[in-house]
Write an enzyme that holds these catalytic residues in place. Structure first.
Site, PDB file in Angstrom:
ATOM      1  CG  ASP A 325      -4.720 111.871  12.320  1.00 10.48           C
ATOM      2  OD1 ASP A 325      -5.199 110.918  12.137  1.00 10.48           O
ATOM      3  OD2 ASP A 325      -6.202 113.300  13.162  1.00 10.48           O
ATOM      4  CD  GLU A 521     -11.168 109.885  15.185  1.00 11.24           C
ATOM      5  OE1 GLU A 521     -11.153 110.455  14.256  1.00 11.24           O
ATOM      6  OE2 GLU A 521      -9.991 109.065  15.590  1.00 11.24           O
TER       7      GLU A 521
HETATM    8  C1  BGC Z   1      -7.210 110.359  14.638  1.00  9.40           C
HETATM    9  C2  BGC Z   1      -6.402 110.741  15.519  1.00  9.40           C
HETATM   10  C3  BGC Z   1      -4.855 109.638  15.906  1.00  9.40           C
HETATM   11  C4  BGC Z   1      -5.212 108.508  14.546  1.00  9.40           C
HETATM   12  C5  BGC Z   1      -4.339 107.217  14.565  1.00  9.40           C
HETATM   13  C6  BGC Z   1      -6.766 109.711  13.489  1.00  9.40           C
HETATM   14  O1  BGC Z   1      -8.096 109.801  13.377  1.00  9.40           O
HETATM   15  O2  BGC Z   1      -7.945 112.053  14.772  1.00  9.40           O
HETATM   16  O3  BGC Z   1      -5.879 111.277  16.946  1.00  9.40           O
HETATM   17  O4  BGC Z   1      -4.014 109.884  16.773  1.00  9.40           O
HETATM   18  O5  BGC Z   1      -5.837 108.415  14.163  1.00  9.40           O
HETATM   19  O6  BGC Z   1      -5.266 106.271  15.030  1.00  9.40           O
HETATM   20  C1  BGC Z   2      -8.892 103.946  13.519  1.00  8.06           C
HETATM   21  C2  BGC Z   2      -8.639 104.647  14.278  1.00  8.06           C
HETATM   22  C3  BGC Z   2      -8.432 106.434  13.282  1.00  8.06           C
HETATM   23  C4  BGC Z   2     -10.330 106.446  12.639  1.00  8.06           C
HETATM   24  C5  BGC Z   2      -9.750 107.508  11.350  1.00  8.06           C
HETATM   25  C6  BGC Z   2      -9.954 104.353  12.350  1.00  8.06           C
HETATM   26  O1  BGC Z   2     -10.657 102.442  11.667  1.00  8.06           O
HETATM   27  O2  BGC Z   2      -8.962 102.699  14.308  1.00  8.06           O
HETATM   28  O3  BGC Z   2      -7.702 104.827  14.932  1.00  8.06           O
HETATM   29  O4  BGC Z   2      -8.554 106.859  13.947  1.00  8.06           O
HETATM   30  O5  BGC Z   2     -10.596 104.856  12.532  1.00  8.06           O
HETATM   31  O6  BGC Z   2     -10.974 108.109  11.661  1.00  8.06           O
END
Ligand code: BGC
Ligand code: BGC
Length: 809
Positions: A325, A521
């Site tokens: 991730d 998130e």
């Molecule tokens: C998320 C994932 C996601 C990835 C890419 C991460 O922060 O936990 O679920 O697929 O970012 O965007």
């Molecule tokens: C991204 C997301 C990712 C996240 C991680 C963002 O800046 O656009 O895709 O999941 O950061 O915490």
């Protein structure tokens, strides 16, 4: 030393994963608590059709020609915001992703053709560099191809859980895959197989249900829908894409529902509750699995060899590859985002290194050269990645052609979404048979969610947080309010859409749509399960009731929330989750036809228990999981508890510091003697506060100390919605904690006397000296005499684009 440790030591791994495998002391105890015993886990196996002897022979031949650098490159994935196609010449990476806030050519609202062009550019560059192996491109199409305007947006997973309908989930998967593939992309980071336990977790809505068996059934259905069944000797076809079973493991089992937190549970609980979706996904052919940011008993999953290798690749026979991730490897003990042999050695095949790819490539290559990462481990990772690339038809002279850019928002897909919306609605109360809305009735459709595409679509829509989605982004969609008005009009009703609840003629019934605002998130983590009405919905419902108007609440949320007084104030209450763009699905169930019957009865039941108070996890629910009324089986609901049974003010709040003219608990507004204030109607009644500086002074918002470091790292901004009424000469300082910035020149550019939005990235305050780890005063505005400002909202928020730091004069 145990036998296992001996074996690890013999294979050279001992020194690398030291914090986990330290022979004695607390480290050893921790290692035992976080060491899985694969024999106790369910067995599974990727279908034999995932590969074939001829393909494996081709992979062997190809790998024999590859340099170590080319192999290491395959194991690293970069984000489009931080790499150009030209970079692939020097750094032959194996994969590119577009994160939630990354749009083609810097455009969050790019269309399908732009996506296909962008992907094509990376692909062409990769075919010309290194060993000529095309990149695999991944995106978060988590409820439809959700980064794209015009795509079909399905309900978020929690709503699908309410449907209890694996066959429909499979259709959703197939429709989503067709839209992804149409834009030239072959891989989605979905489905999420979390089994959320404590719904304070901000990602609860990404999980289907509390029932592991339902999650397992959906895992299979979604993987089959996205990928189609794997067929021996054949590539996944041009309308299907690779799925990702994520986040392995127990992302939904963390302590207090903290995002990226620690699952402090036994191995038996891990297996019984959190693992169940994975064997189903693997047996169905899932080509990739994403490691979870979270920990199990203190050890980050990205570094847990017993889970990634022993359980996943061993016991569960997973033959695809494990992707990390977002910089998740950097959280492993002893690692940084640019160096982490321990994660690769634990079994990670491809690290998601959005902006850290260059450093990670260099260090990983050095570690591979030194043997810190054994050659066999590198070869295993590369073989798995190439296997998936072959299966997706990316390799060879005649690759599977995805990317015709047609089919986004296709009518057949929209119909599936509409059906899913209708089936996901859960009826919790319908006293006096207020629903369905009768043909010919005079209906007021009101509330902050009545005409809000952002609220009904939720996070992971257009942008990561989903906060700036508009109806214009989805011309084939309808907001719930508009859909209701249309449907009622068709059956001779007189419906008015008025989010503020104003009406000229008294309605027979009011539908009030409200709920949570979008989040993704950690930004959605909350301290308790109380729904906090922030947009005047409670006052609106009280006003309607006082006028004798019966109220239907349509509640939009990413999780069940305690809303006792609103349930009591409503005659009917519908949990609508985050239904996406097809508001018509709501009308299909809520509005009766001319025959007095709606197109559909309610079919949804609760995927999680509904809380009786604000405490979490829920032990004595108001409604158990599986509850849901129908028109066919009505039942009246008596008064429900209104006491949250937790101290709401003690809880550190999220990032809304000032809301509609007030500081919501736990925040307090404090004013110097120099500053006076009064209520003002800015865009609605008393929705703002005007502050006047009679002398130099400050206003401040104080509360319990909060940690804003992560938000700063992720590009979050302080956003002030206000009207500048008078701007004297001299500095106007906005401070977050101890970091102050002069915004006078910024404000001079803003329109005077009109509502405007000022955005300042949090990192600018850090640069100005704020210690964002512990911020007790998140906002202070210091100004000279004569400053007059009308403030509506102050919050921390992330949009797709990040503003520059204000120039200091
Ligand atoms: C998320 C994932 C996601 C990835 C890419 C991460 O922060 O936990 O679920 O697929 O970012 O965007
Ligand atoms: C991204 C997301 C990712 C996240 C991680 C963002 O800046 O656009 O895709 O999941 O950061 O915490």
């Amino acid at each position: 030393m145990t036998l296992r440790r001996l074996l690890l030591a013999a294979s050279g791994l001992m020194a690398l994963t030291q914090p986990v495998l330290a022979a004695d002391g607390p480290g050893a105890a921790q290692a035992d608590r976080a060491t899985a015993h694969p024999a106790q886990w369910p067995a599974a196996h990727s279908p034999a059709a995932i590969t074939d002897p001829a393909t494996e022979a081709q992979i062997t031949a190809l790998m024999a020609r590859m340099t170590l650098a080319q192999k290491v490159g395959q194991m690293i994935q970069a984000d489009i915001s931080a790499i150009t196609p030209a970079d692939l010449q020097r750094y032959p990476l194996g994969s590119i992703l577009a994160g939630g806030n990354s749009g083609p050519y810097g455009n969050e609202r790019a269309g399908g053709a732009d996506w296909a062009r962008l992907v094509g550019e990376y692909r062409a560059a990769s075919a010309k560099s290194g060993a000529g192996i095309p990149i695999i491109f991944g995106v978060d199409a988590v409820h439809g191809h959700s980064n794209l305007p015009g795509a079909t947006i399905f309900p978020h997973n929690i709503g699908l859980g309410a449907m209890h309908d694996p066959a429909l989930v499979q259709k959703i998967g197939a429709a989503t895959a067709a839209e992804i593939a149409a834009t030239g992309i072959e891989w989605t980071f979905a489905p999420t197989l979390a089994v959320p336990q404590d719904l304070r977790w901000g990602r609860s809505y990404e999980g289907y249900a509390a029932d592991p068996a339902l999650v397992a059934a959906y895992a299979r259905a979604m993987v089959l829908g996205l990928q189609g069944p794997l067929r021996a000797g054949q590539a996944v076809d041009a309308t299907h894409v690779a799925a990702t079973a994520k986040h392995f493991l127990a992302d939904g089992g963390t302590f207090e529902g903290k995002d990226q937190g620690d699952a402090r549970i036994t191995e038996a609980q891990l297996v019984a509750t959190h693992a169940q979706g994975y064997p189903a996904a693997i047996d169905a052919g899932a080509l990739t699995v994403m490691a979870s940011f979270s920990s199990w008993n203190g050890v980050k999953n990205h570094g847990n060899r017993s889970l990634l290798t022993g359980v996943l690749k061993g016991r569960m026979g997973f033959g695809g590859f494990v992707v990390g991730d977002w910089n998740g490897h950097g959280q492993v003990e002893g690692c940084t985002v640019t160096a982490c042999a321990a994660s690769f050695n634990a079994g990670l095949d491809m690290a998601m290194a959005p902006d850290s790819w260059k450093g990670l490539f260099d260090s990983t290559l050095a570690q591979a050269q030194q043997g810190t990462i054994p050659a066999a481990r590198i070869d295993d990772a590369v073989r798995r990645i190439l296997r998936v690339k072959f299966k997706l038809g990316l390799m060879g002279p005649a690759p599977v052609a995805r990317g015709d850019a047609a089919g986004l928002g296709a009518p057949a897909h929209l119909a599936i979404a509409r059906e899913a919306v209708a089936k996901s609605l859960v009826l919790l109360k319908n006293n006096g048979g207020l629903l369905p809305l009768k043909p010919g009735a005079r209906v007021l459709v009101a509330g902050p969610g009545a005409d809000s595409m952002a609220m009904q679509a939720g996070g992971w829509t257009i942008t990561w947080q989903g906060t700036d989605t508009t109806a214009a982004d989805f011309p084939h969609g309808q907001t719930i309010g508009r859909a209701l008005v249309d449907a009622l009009g068709q059956v001779g009703g007189q419906a008015t859409l008025a989010p503020d609840g104003q009406f000229a003629q008294k309605p027979d019934v009011a539908v009030v749509v409200y709920g949570e605002s979008p989040y993704a998130e950690f930004q959605g983590d909350v301290a308790n399960l109380a729904f906090r009405p922030r947009n005047g919905e409670d006052a609106l419902i009280a006003r309607l009731k006082a006028q004798g108007i019966p109220v239907v609440s349509v509640f939009l949320s990413g999780r069940p929330l305690f809303a006792g007084s609103l349930i009591n104030a409503s005659d009917a209450f519908v949990a609508a989750w985050l239904p996406g763009t097809q508001g018509a699905g709501v009308a299909d169930v809520l509005v009766a036809g001319r025959d007095g019957k709606p197109a559909r009865d309610f079919a949804g039941t609760l995927p999680f228990p509904w809380p009786a108070d604000a405490r979490s996890p829920v032990t004595k629910p108001l409604f158990p999981a599986g509850f849901g009324l129908t028109y066919a089986h009505p039942a009246p609901l008596g008064r429900v508890n209104e006491d949250p049974r937790v101290d709401l003010s003690a809880a550190a709040s999220d990032n809304l510091w000032f809301n509609r003219g007030q500081a919501p608990s736990p925040w307090h507004l404090g004013l110097d003697n120099a500053v006076t204030s009064r209520s003002i109607d800015l865009t609605a009644q008393e929705d703002a506060r005007q502050f006047t500086w009679a002398a130099p002074g400050a206003l401040a918002i104080d509360g319990p100390p909060v940690d804003l470091t992560r938000q700063a790292d992720e590009g979050f901004e302080v956003r002030l919605d206000w009207r500048i009424d008078a701007l004297p000469a001299g500095p106007i300082k906005v401070s977050v904690g101890t970091g102050s910035l002069d915004v006078a020149s910024l404000l001079r550019l803003a329109p005077q006397g009109a509502v405007t939005q000022t955005r300042i990235p949090l990192r600018c305050f850090a640069q100005a000296g704020a210690d964002l780890k512990k911020v007790g005063t998140p906002l202070r505005i210091t100004a000279p005499q004569g400053f007059v400002v009308t403030l509506r909202n102050a919050r921390v928020e992330a949009t797709g684009s990040v503003a520059a730091c204000p120039t200091q004069g």
